[in-house]
Each structure stands twice: as C-alpha cells, then as structure tokens.
Design a protein around this motif. Structure first.
Motif, PDB file in Angstrom:
ATOM      1  N   GLY A 168      -7.493  -2.767 -20.183  1.00 29.67           N
ATOM      2  CA  GLY A 168      -7.812  -1.940 -19.032  1.00 29.67           C
ATOM      3  C   GLY A 168      -6.684  -1.931 -18.018  1.00 29.67           C
ATOM      4  O   GLY A 168      -5.673  -2.627 -18.179  1.00 29.67           O
ATOM      5  N   ILE A 169      -6.859  -1.144 -16.984  1.00 29.69           N
ATOM      6  CA  ILE A 169      -5.891  -1.055 -15.888  1.00 29.69           C
ATOM      7  C   ILE A 169      -6.648  -1.026 -14.566  1.00 29.69           C
ATOM      8  O   ILE A 169      -7.602  -0.257 -14.409  1.00 29.69           O
ATOM      9  CB  ILE A 169      -5.029   0.225 -15.993  1.00 29.69           C
ATOM     10  CG1 ILE A 169      -4.121   0.171 -17.221  1.00 29.69           C
ATOM     11  CG2 ILE A 169      -4.189   0.427 -14.728  1.00 29.69           C
ATOM     12  CD1 ILE A 169      -3.377   1.483 -17.485  1.00 29.69           C
ATOM     13  N   LEU A 170      -6.255  -1.877 -13.636  1.00 26.72           N
ATOM     14  CA  LEU A 170      -6.721  -1.805 -12.259  1.00 26.72           C
ATOM     15  C   LEU A 170      -5.521  -1.393 -11.416  1.00 26.72           C
ATOM     16  O   LEU A 170      -4.548  -2.140 -11.307  1.00 26.72           O
ATOM     17  CB  LEU A 170      -7.270  -3.151 -11.783  1.00 26.72           C
ATOM     18  CG  LEU A 170      -8.541  -3.663 -12.448  1.00 26.72           C
ATOM     19  CD1 LEU A 170      -8.965  -4.983 -11.810  1.00 26.72           C
ATOM     20  CD2 LEU A 170      -9.665  -2.651 -12.335  1.00 26.72           C
ATOM     21  N   GLN A 171      -5.592  -0.193 -10.844  1.00 22.97           N
ATOM     22  CA  GLN A 171      -4.479   0.360 -10.094  1.00 22.97           C
ATOM     23  C   GLN A 171      -4.826   0.488  -8.614  1.00 22.97           C
ATOM     24  O   GLN A 171      -5.545   1.392  -8.206  1.00 22.97           O
ATOM     25  CB  GLN A 171      -4.106   1.738 -10.650  1.00 22.97           C
ATOM     26  CG  GLN A 171      -2.997   2.436  -9.891  1.00 22.97           C
ATOM     27  CD  GLN A 171      -1.678   1.702  -9.973  1.00 22.97           C
ATOM     28  OE1 GLN A 171      -1.027   1.707 -11.008  1.00 22.97           O
ATOM     29  NE2 GLN A 171      -1.266   1.061  -8.883  1.00 22.97           N
ATOM     30  N   PRO A 172      -4.327  -0.430  -7.763  1.00 16.08           N
ATOM     31  CA  PRO A 172      -4.551  -0.292  -6.319  1.00 16.08           C
ATOM     32  C   PRO A 172      -3.828   0.928  -5.774  1.00 16.08           C
ATOM     33  O   PRO A 172      -2.765   1.321  -6.280  1.00 16.08           O
ATOM     34  CB  PRO A 172      -3.961  -1.592  -5.744  1.00 16.08           C
ATOM     35  CG  PRO A 172      -3.886  -2.538  -6.899  1.00 16.08           C
ATOM     36  CD  PRO A 172      -3.624  -1.678  -8.095  1.00 16.08           C
ATOM     37  N   VAL A 173      -4.419   1.556  -4.749  1.00 14.78           N
ATOM     38  CA  VAL A 173      -3.786   2.693  -4.082  1.00 14.78           C
ATOM     39  C   VAL A 173      -3.657   2.391  -2.597  1.00 14.78           C
ATOM     40  O   VAL A 173      -4.392   1.570  -2.047  1.00 14.78           O
ATOM     41  CB  VAL A 173      -4.588   3.990  -4.295  1.00 14.78           C
ATOM     42  CG1 VAL A 173      -4.667   4.336  -5.768  1.00 14.78           C
ATOM     43  CG2 VAL A 173      -5.989   3.874  -3.706  1.00 14.78           C
ATOM     44  N   ASP A 174      -2.707   3.056  -1.944  1.00 17.91           N
ATOM     45  CA  ASP A 174      -2.473   2.823  -0.521  1.00 17.91           C
ATOM     46  C   ASP A 174      -3.303   3.785   0.328  1.00 17.91           C
ATOM     47  O   ASP A 174      -4.142   4.532  -0.186  1.00 17.91           O
ATOM     48  CB  ASP A 174      -0.983   2.942  -0.196  1.00 17.91           C
ATOM     49  CG  ASP A 174      -0.406   4.320  -0.525  1.00 17.91           C
ATOM     50  OD1 ASP A 174      -1.179   5.301  -0.589  1.00 17.91           O
ATOM     51  OD2 ASP A 174       0.831   4.421  -0.712  1.00 17.91           O
ATOM     52  N   ALA A 175      -3.068   3.761   1.629  1.00 22.55           N
ATOM     53  CA  ALA A 175      -3.842   4.590   2.551  1.00 22.55           C
ATOM     54  C   ALA A 175      -3.635   6.076   2.314  1.00 22.55           C
ATOM     55  O   ALA A 175      -4.467   6.898   2.723  1.00 22.55           O
ATOM     56  CB  ALA A 175      -3.476   4.242   3.994  1.00 22.55           C
ATOM     57  N   GLU A 176      -2.553   6.435   1.660  1.00 22.63           N
ATOM     58  CA  GLU A 176      -2.282   7.834   1.346  1.00 22.63           C
ATOM     59  C   GLU A 176      -2.760   8.209  -0.054  1.00 22.63           C
ATOM     60  O   GLU A 176      -2.398   9.264  -0.576  1.00 22.63           O
ATOM     61  CB  GLU A 176      -0.779   8.114   1.469  1.00 22.63           C
ATOM     62  CG  GLU A 176      -0.218   7.848   2.856  1.00 22.63           C
ATOM     63  CD  GLU A 176      -0.898   8.678   3.922  1.00 22.63           C
ATOM     64  OE1 GLU A 176      -1.121   9.880   3.665  1.00 22.63           O
ATOM     65  OE2 GLU A 176      -1.219   8.133   5.001  1.00 22.63           O
ATOM     66  N   ALA A 177      -3.534   7.313  -0.667  1.00 24.77           N
ATOM     67  CA  ALA A 177      -4.090   7.527  -2.011  1.00 24.77           C
ATOM     68  C   ALA A 177      -3.021   7.558  -3.089  1.00 24.77           C
ATOM     69  O   ALA A 177      -3.233   8.103  -4.181  1.00 24.77           O
ATOM     70  CB  ALA A 177      -4.921   8.805  -2.047  1.00 24.77           C
ATOM     71  N   GLN A 178      -1.862   6.951  -2.798  1.00 23.58           N
ATOM     72  CA  GLN A 178      -0.783   6.864  -3.775  1.00 23.58           C
ATOM     73  C   GLN A 178      -0.807   5.489  -4.445  1.00 23.58           C
ATOM     74  O   GLN A 178      -1.134   4.482  -3.816  1.00 23.58           O
ATOM     75  CB  GLN A 178       0.570   7.087  -3.098  1.00 23.58           C
ATOM     76  CG  GLN A 178       0.703   8.450  -2.439  1.00 23.58           C
ATOM     77  CD  GLN A 178       0.568   9.593  -3.434  1.00 23.58           C
ATOM     78  OE1 GLN A 178       1.209   9.596  -4.490  1.00 23.58           O
ATOM     79  NE2 GLN A 178      -0.270  10.565  -3.106  1.00 23.58           N
TER      80      GLN A 178
END
Length: 399
Positions: A336-346
């Motif tokens: 699997g992959i857990l991909q955090p995103v920043d406040a700009e949804a990037q």
C-alpha cells in the motif's frame, strides 16, 4: 409535537450523524428517521475487494441502529421538496411522503460515465454493492472458462489503482491493464509514484498512460488516439457524480450538483437542510473544497451533527476541523501507499509504502466499520431537550 429529523442515506456520513443525533437529543422532543434504499451498511471503501472475490461484511442497518430509537425506512428517495418540507420515497408498497422539520441530506455519489459512449451498456463499476457483485460474477466466469481473460480498468484515481491491483493479486490467471489519462500516480510524490510502478510491474499490470477513452464496446475499448484495447471485462472508475435529486429540489447546488453549505454544513438556501459526505460542497480549512472521501464524510458529518444539536437546543456550535491530510491506497492485501498532503493538497515528499502502509489502511477500514456500526459509542448519555424555539437562530439567519 415532536421535532422530525429525517436523514437521507445511511452510508459513512448518514449512519454516523443519525446515531450521534439519537444519543444527544431527547426522544421526548425529537424523532429520527433514516431513509436508505438497502437494508445493509455498505463498506464502499472495500467494494474493490468484494469485486475481486473477497467476503466483505455488510452489517444490517436494523442492527446498527438497534436500541437508538431511530426509525429505519427502507425506500428509495425520489424527490425532496424543501418548500413543503417533505421527501418523496418509493418502496415495495408504493412509497409516499415523509415530512421533516430538519433534513440531513447524505445520499452520496455514484459512478459517472462522463458521457462516454457504451459505458452504461458494457462497463462495470464498483460504486455500489450490486454493481461490484456483477463484476465479481463476470470475473468468476472468466476464470471458469480457462485460458484467463483480459480485464481493463479505466481511470487512474485511487479507486482505479486499488481495483486494478486487487484484481491482479486476487486473480493471477487474468490479464489486467490500467488506463491512465495522464501520468500514472501524477498526484503522488516521486517516491510513491516509483513504488506504485513497481507494484504494477510485480503484479503484471499493463499501464497505458496519457490515454483517453472515447468508447466502450462489449469486447474492446476505443481510445482517442486510435488505439484499440481488447477487454473481456471493462471496469469504469473514471469519475463519480452526486445524485441529481438535490439539484432538482431547488436547493442551491454547484454545477456538479453538490449542495452549497455554510461552515456548519447548513444549506445556504434552506436553513433547515444540512448536508454531509459526497453530497456536500464544503470548503476545508485550507480554503479548498473537501474531496469526496470517507475522511470528508467524517468531518462534515461531525460538523453537521454539532450544528443540528446546537441550533435545536440553543447551545454554542463548535467548528469541527475540516482538513484532508493524506491519501491511503491499497495495492492488494500486502502492499500500500500512505501519501501525506500539505495545506495546498499537494503531495509531500515523504510517504509510507509496503506492508506497513497496508496494515495501516486495514486498520483505518476496521475502525471506520466499527465506528459506523456503533454510532453512539463513547458519547455522553445525557439527552438534551430542545429549546423553546429551536428554529429561532435559523429564522434570524434568513432575515
């Protein structure tokens, strides 16, 4: 006369809100009715597993709401009239109308063919349990005939990626391909994209990038560049759309049909209507619309619950955090992959991959199921009575 609260839909958002309202509001003042088309709670986040051949729990809603005092109406919503404050439903007995004083709209979303020719007639989707089971039957038939078969998944969003990898892992005798409109995993970090490509290679998935589908036929898919892809089972995951009932009702909606709400999930056009889940156009704390997701259902559901309770009982309404912090993607059962995103949804540069990510995703799914199946667990048992004039704030807001 009791204040009538009607909840439309018993998915992640609707079931959560209904149960919480039942615990927090006194039955002496309120009656809560949940309208849902099917008798089971559907784990939509796991429908790709169901389609691949795994057994997925579907708790009975009667058991979910047992002891809460909630009335369950098994019927299909056909219309909402916010001026008359009624909901039209259809069931085996012919249906009828339900009156309400407060409405929570949580009818969710469904697969969207995006106007592509042949999708409705020839493609399968996994946006609902019946359609996922139809795909499962098709995959079973391909396996029984010997010599395998060709499965083509159209769409490289999270649902498409999870569907392709799940089917490839669960049914190694089938040939699986994935059609991506752009670069595979374009919204992921560089490391996560590399991990995804390695997973596709490991599972034998053929990836067609920068490819747009123009038409779906019974045994093939026609692409905009002239490419013809053979397919014995085409899985359509290229988009989702909300139910058109909200737009037809006269509620203020976006071009996509999502209900426009204020910070408390209350309709900007009708003060006694609230929305949660995929049906709502909610602006997150980062100033961007929340995406359609289970996480968004949780955040918008909590905010709607707090707002309804606060306004009906005269209490202060707290602002629930409205954030979107990561994408969790299963790549079969062991990856699997857990991909955090920043406040700009990037996508942030770092990600979690492999078995650890798979275990975390499994844990998230189990928690989501348990929380929905026990909607009143951990809440205070005190029942709040309604204020003398519970709609005063709403009338003031409209004025």
């Amino acid at each position: 006369m009791k204040h009538r609260i009607v909840v439309l839909g018993a998915g992640y958002a609707g079931a959560f809100v209904a149960g919480n309202l039942a615990r927090r509001l006194s039955p002496a003042d309120t009656e809560i009715t949940v309208v849902n088309a099917v008798p089971d709670f559907v784990q939509r986040l796991r429908l790709h597993q169901l389609a691949a051949g795994q057994e997925i729990k579907a708790p009975k809603l009667a058991d979910v709401f047992a002891g809460t005092g909630i009335r369950l109406r098994l019927a299909r919503v056909t219309a909402v009239d916010p001026e008359r404050q009624v909901v039209a439903v259809a069931d085996a007995d012919g249906g009828g109308e339900l009156g309400y004083d407060t409405l929570l709209y949580a009818l969710g979303s469904h697969g969207d063919d995006r106007g592509v020719s042949g999708v409705a007639e020839h493609a399968f989707d996994i946006a609902a349990r019946p359609s996922a089971l139809r795909l499962r039957e098709r995959l079973d038939s391909l396996g029984r005939r010997g010599g395998g078969g060709r499965v083509l998944v159209v769409g490289d969003g999270l649902t498409g990626i999870e569907s392709a990898t799940e089917i490839a892992e669960s049914r190694p005798g089938l040939s699986v391909a994935l059609v991506a409109r752009g670069e595979l995993g374009a919204r992921l970090s560089a490391g996560a994209r590399s991990h995804l490509r390695q997973a596709c290679d490991r599972l034998g998935i053929t990836v067609w990038e920068h490819t747009s589908v123009e038409a779906v036929e019974a045994t093939r898919v026609l692409c905009a560049d002239g490419t013809v892809l053979a397919s014995d089972a085409t899985v359509w995951t290229a988009g989702f759309a909300v139910n058109p009932i909200a737009a037809a009702s006269g509620l203020e909606v976006t071009e996509s049909g999502q209900i426009v709400v204020d910070r408390t999930m209350r309709s900007v056009s009708h003060s006694n209507v609230y929305a949660a889940g995929d049906s709502v156009y909610a602006i997150g704390d980062n100033g961007r619309p929340l995406p359609m997701s289970c996480a968004s259902a949780g955040y918008t559901g909590r905010q709607a619950t707090d707002a309804i309770v606060g306004r009906l009982t005269g209490r202060k309404i707290a602002n629930t955090e409205l954030v979107y912090t990561l994408n969790h993607i299963s790549l079969g059962r062991r990856d699997g992959i857990l991909q955090p995103v920043d406040a700009e949804a990037q996508a942030k540069p770092k990600y979690v991959g492999g078995r650890k990510a798979a275990r975390i995703k499994t844990g998230i799914l189990k928690i989501s199921l348990w929380a929905t199946s026990h909607p009143t667990f951990g809440l205070p048992k005190r029942k709040h009575r309604l204020a003398a004039a519970p709609d005063a704030s709403a009338k003031k807001a409209i004025a």
